[in-house]
Every structure is written in structure tokens, then in C-alpha cells.
Design an enzyme around this catalytic site. Sequence first.
Site, short mmCIF file in Angstrom:
data_model
loop_
_atom_site.label_atom_id
_atom_site.label_comp_id
_atom_site.label_asym_id
_atom_site.label_seq_id
_atom_site.Cartn_x
_atom_site.Cartn_y
_atom_site.Cartn_z
N TYR A 179 69.58 -0.90 39.74
CA TYR A 179 68.40 -1.59 40.27
C TYR A 179 67.73 -0.72 41.35
O TYR A 179 68.06 0.45 41.51
CB TYR A 179 68.79 -2.98 40.76
CG TYR A 179 69.27 -3.85 39.62
CD1 TYR A 179 68.42 -4.22 38.59
CD2 TYR A 179 70.61 -4.25 39.54
CE1 TYR A 179 68.86 -4.99 37.53
CE2 TYR A 179 71.06 -5.02 38.46
CZ TYR A 179 70.18 -5.38 37.46
OH TYR A 179 70.62 -6.12 36.39
N GLY A 216 84.55 -11.01 38.11
CA GLY A 216 83.31 -11.52 37.57
C GLY A 216 83.55 -12.47 36.41
O GLY A 216 83.65 -13.68 36.58
#
Length: 365
Positions: free
Chosen positions: A184, A320
Site C-alpha cells: 500500500y 490472521g
Amino acid sequence: MPNLQDRLSLPAFEAANRVFMAPMTRMRAPEPADAPTELHQEYYRQRAGAGLIVTEGTQISLEGKGYSGAPGIYTDDQVAAWRKVTDTVHEAGGRIAVQLWHVGRITHPDVHGGEPGVSASALPFRGRTNIKDAAGNVISVSAPTPRELRVDEVPRLLEDYRRATRNARAAGFDMVEIHGANGYLLQQFMSISSNVREDRYGGSLENRARLPLEVVDAVIGEWDAAHVGMRLSPLIKFEGLDDADGKEMGVYMAGRLADRSVGYFHLCEPDWAGGPSLDDNFRTALRDRFPGIIIAAGNYDADKATRVLEGGWADAIAFGRPFIANPDLPARLATGAELNSVDFDRVYGGDAAGYTDYPVLQPTR
């Protein structure tokens, strides 16, 4: 030797255990408000047994949005909605940090008024994002070539991070985590595969790290170092970015974060996304540069977590996918109970199915 069930003293608070919940995009926030709902409150409440929850990536501005259904933290309504989430988590005895997110080029004009995404450089790349079609269905689309972020726009970007940090405090979060990973915006500046600038934000390693560190300083200035963490992903191959030369940047950033005494360094390892497995020499180099709290994440199970904790390379492990399907993950890891499987068809978007309906362990009599 430390283990997953041990308490952990961070600069900002004491965590009840070392089983942290990693940030995961789930795309359940209704548009156009992009604010969490009662469904989010239940999702995070169920997982309050984590030593620390790090929320899904939460955009700092409309420009920073890349995925339909991702929440924001730049409007009053979003702050009020997040306050209900943090209150719920705290009432359940948990701790929660918000991940401050700007996706950069991983976006689509349909997400924010027809404007292109911004990045370090205007380079075409092979990345995709998720948006909703006219019927409201989540679809995957190619992310087009971004425009280069201008130098005169940097102060505005930094103010977006400052505002998001102020909002996080108002919303009752225990910390903020700066998202500098997974291809990102901030990693787009750090990586030579996405940054070919020739100004003070490109070229040398120090120049490529300049914007991420300016963001860190801006966020610290709105709170303090103890309440700020940062996530980095050296060597990641994700969303069109190949950080093959990322080791040097990772070690450099670890040192600069140590200089600032940030609350933690969150290492997102690349193997979960098809990148290489990190070797222990690199883990040692990072630990040598960053003596504070290190959180490791990426394709971990209990055995790998134990090895890395006992090796001294990390102080906590962020899980996660196991947390998607196992709201009571710390209890399951403590007892060796079987883990639920993830319903991958319901990870992104939708309603409670595949989000808040996973079973938990039943108490023994």
C-alpha cells in the site's frame, strides 16, 4: 521461555496474552458512510480474548480508500461508530488498536468519485481491488495506473494522518497502527519496484523512507510514541509490488522506529502471500535494530509461534486467518483444541455468515 499465554507489557498497556489478532480486510461497512455497524461490534467483541486486536485497515481519507466496504476514520459519524466498537471490546476485557490505512494505487476510480489513485510514481502495475457492482455484489477489478503524489500534497497527506490519529483517540482506541505494509501507499514509497522518483522522496534508501517516517512523526505528534505502532512487510509480493530488495529497507526502518521508541514494530512476513520465508539471520538483524516490542505475523501456527518467541525474535504473534474462524483462538491454542476452518467464500463482504457465526468451544463440566 515466553509462551503465547504469558502476559506482555507494552509501553501503552499490559496485554493479557501474546496471541494478537492481525488486521484483516472484511468489507462489511455499508457505503457511502463507510462506518462500522452493530455487526462489527459483535465481530470484535467475540475476539476480545486476544492480547491485542488490530482492526481491519481503516482508511484515513476518501482518497485512501481502495475497497468497497472498508471502514474509515475521517468523519464524525465514523468516529461515533468506532466508539461503540471500542466500548464493546473494553467491556469484554480486550484491547484494540486501529490500523491507519492509505491504499495508494490499490484502488479504482469508482471507489472515490472517478479520481485515480495516488502513488509514489505513475507506474502501471498488475494489482487488483474489490468493488461492488450495480447489484451490490463484490467483484474483483484491475487497479489502473495511478498518478504521482505531488510534493506539495505531502502536508495535506500528513494532516490526514494527524486527523485520523485524533479521531482514533476520540473513538477510544488503545493504540494506532500505521499500515506501512502489503504494497500500500507507504510501502509504495519505500520499494524500488514502485518508486522511481527523482526528488527528495525517491532514489536513495533514506529518501524512499522519508515519507513513511514523516507519517510516523506526524502520528506521534498527535498522541505519543507509546501509543503508535507500525506494520512493515519486507520482501512481500502482493498487489503488484515485488519487494525483492526489501531487506535493507526493513532493517533501516526498524532502526528508525527504535530511534522514535514506538510502541511496537509489527513484522508482516511475506510467506503468507507467496513470498519467501524469512530466515533467522534477518530476524536477528531486525531484533538487533529494534529492541522494543516486535509482533510477528504471517502463516503462523502454534509450533512456529513457539519457536519464534523462544528464539527472542518476537514478543507476540499476530494470527490472521485462524482468528477469522476461531473467535476464541487464545483458548483453543492454550488447550490444543481443534481449529475451525475458514469459509473462504464469505471472507469479503456479506453479512453475519462467515463473520460472526463461527462456533466457540463449549465449557467443560
